[in-house]
Motif scaffolding. Structure first.
Motif, mmCIF file in Angstrom:
data_model
loop_
_atom_site.group_PDB
_atom_site.id
_atom_site.type_symbol
_atom_site.label_atom_id
_atom_site.label_comp_id
_atom_site.label_asym_id
_atom_site.label_seq_id
_atom_site.Cartn_x
_atom_site.Cartn_y
_atom_site.Cartn_z
ATOM 1 N N CYS A 134 -3.864 -9.610 11.160
ATOM 2 C CA CYS A 134 -3.569 -8.272 11.667
ATOM 3 C C CYS A 134 -3.700 -8.271 13.182
ATOM 4 N N CYS A 137 -6.916 -5.479 14.001
ATOM 5 C CA CYS A 137 -8.308 -5.754 13.636
ATOM 6 C C CYS A 137 -8.595 -7.242 13.409
ATOM 7 N N ASP A 139 -7.813 -9.043 10.751
ATOM 8 C CA ASP A 139 -8.009 -9.375 9.334
ATOM 9 C C ASP A 139 -6.973 -10.406 8.880
ATOM 10 N N ASP A 142 -5.432 -9.864 4.433
ATOM 11 C CA ASP A 142 -4.329 -9.006 4.011
ATOM 12 C C ASP A 142 -3.022 -9.625 4.480
ATOM 13 N N ARG A 144 0.079 -8.731 3.790
ATOM 14 C CA ARG A 144 1.271 -7.877 3.724
ATOM 15 C C ARG A 144 2.169 -8.145 4.933
ATOM 16 N N CYS A 156 -2.452 -4.998 8.875
ATOM 17 C CA CYS A 156 -2.985 -4.898 7.531
ATOM 18 C C CYS A 156 -2.719 -3.484 7.015
ATOM 19 N N LYS A 157 -2.970 -3.269 5.733
ATOM 20 C CA LYS A 157 -2.677 -1.971 5.139
ATOM 21 C C LYS A 157 -3.450 -0.848 5.827
ATOM 22 N N LYS A 158 -4.725 -1.086 6.122
ATOM 23 C CA LYS A 158 -5.566 -0.051 6.718
ATOM 24 C C LYS A 158 -5.079 0.322 8.111
ATOM 25 N N CYS A 159 -4.768 -0.677 8.929
ATOM 26 C CA CYS A 159 -4.323 -0.411 10.306
ATOM 27 C C CYS A 159 -2.914 0.183 10.325
ATOM 28 N N GLU A 161 -1.679 2.338 8.514
ATOM 29 C CA GLU A 161 -1.713 3.786 8.307
ATOM 30 C C GLU A 161 -1.893 4.560 9.601
ATOM 31 N N ASN A 162 -2.319 3.881 10.663
ATOM 32 C CA ASN A 162 -2.589 4.546 11.939
ATOM 33 C C ASN A 162 -1.437 4.452 12.932
ATOM 34 N N ASN A 166 6.426 1.221 11.863
ATOM 35 C CA ASN A 166 6.184 -0.029 11.136
ATOM 36 C C ASN A 166 7.461 -0.540 10.467
#
Length: 230
Positions: A134, A137, A139, A142, A144, A156-159, A161-162, A166
């Motif tokens: 990522c 972050c 990571d 992940d 993806r 990554c999935k979490k980042c 979203e912010n 994308n």
């Protein structure tokens, strides 16, 4: 005649090649587009002059293939417009020589070679996209394939979203990008890549370079697209 020459040791330079356009000039072969040559340059009054040249490889065959010629022209413009005078970049020099050789061959996927060049070019120029983790972050777990141009790579999935903008890629495209960045372009050229992945990578790299390179000139590619449609 003033030549724009990308050299191994001096970077991009402008040099006067007196009489190079004449049919019997010894400088004529080296003054052709895409020619790879040894030049003897002398600096006089702040300007380089070509005193002697010896051609190594003409890449003349590129002129007989409209696809190869279009991609080679695009790559040449990309390099020319991205470098400052006397900015040495030996890594990029070696890359463009190898790429021109590949484009002169008949049994390679020229669109894929160009997309691979674009990705490796970004590395040479210092804005290599982050593809193995990522970009926000860090990571690595992940895997993806979510790419964000402004963030300079995968998310990554979490980042993800912010951020907006994308781009969702095929998971195999992410693996392909890692492979290209980890290997020499001659090795990369032997990979069997389907057209869907090639198109996705090519489209992504055009978007990426548009964001990071000023004066991106894709005229030759646009003409090629029009010819293919016709």
């Amino acid at each position: 005649m003033i030549l724009t020459i990308f050299t191994r040791n001096l970077g991009k330079v402008s040099a006067i090649a007196k009489g190079a356009k004449r049919n019997k000039s010894a400088l004529l072969p080296s003054a052709q587009l895409f020619a790879y040559s040894n030049f003897t340059l002398k600096k006089q009054r702040g300007m380089y002059r070509v005193s002697q040249s010896e051609i190594i490889k003409s890449f003349y065959d590129i002129s007989y293939d409209i696809d190869a010629f279009s991609y080679a022209s695009y790559i040449s413009r990309l390099v020319e417009n991205s470098l400052l005078e006397n900015q040495t970049n030996r890594k990029l020099f070696n890359l463009i020589v190898k790429t021109m050789y590949l484009l002169s061959q008949k049994d390679v996927d020229k669109e894929f070679i160009t997309a691979a060049f674009e990705l490796k070019f970004s590395d040479c120029m210092g804005f290599r996209p982050i593809t193995d983790r990522c970009s926000v972050c860090g990571d690595e777990s992940d895997q993806r394939a979510i790419f964000n141009i402004e963030e300079g790579g995968m998310l990554c999935k979490k980042c993800a979203e912010n951020f907006s903008g994308n781009i969702r890629l095929d998971a195999t495209t992410r693996k392909l990008m890692n492979y290209i960045l980890s290997n020499e372009i001659e090795t990369v050229s032997r990979a069997k890549v389907n057209k869907v992945l090639t198109k996705e990578l090519s489209k992504l790299m055009k978007q990426y370079l548009t964001a990071y390179v000023s004066n991106l000139n894709m005229k030759s590619l646009n003409i090629l697209d029009d010819l293919h449609k016709f």
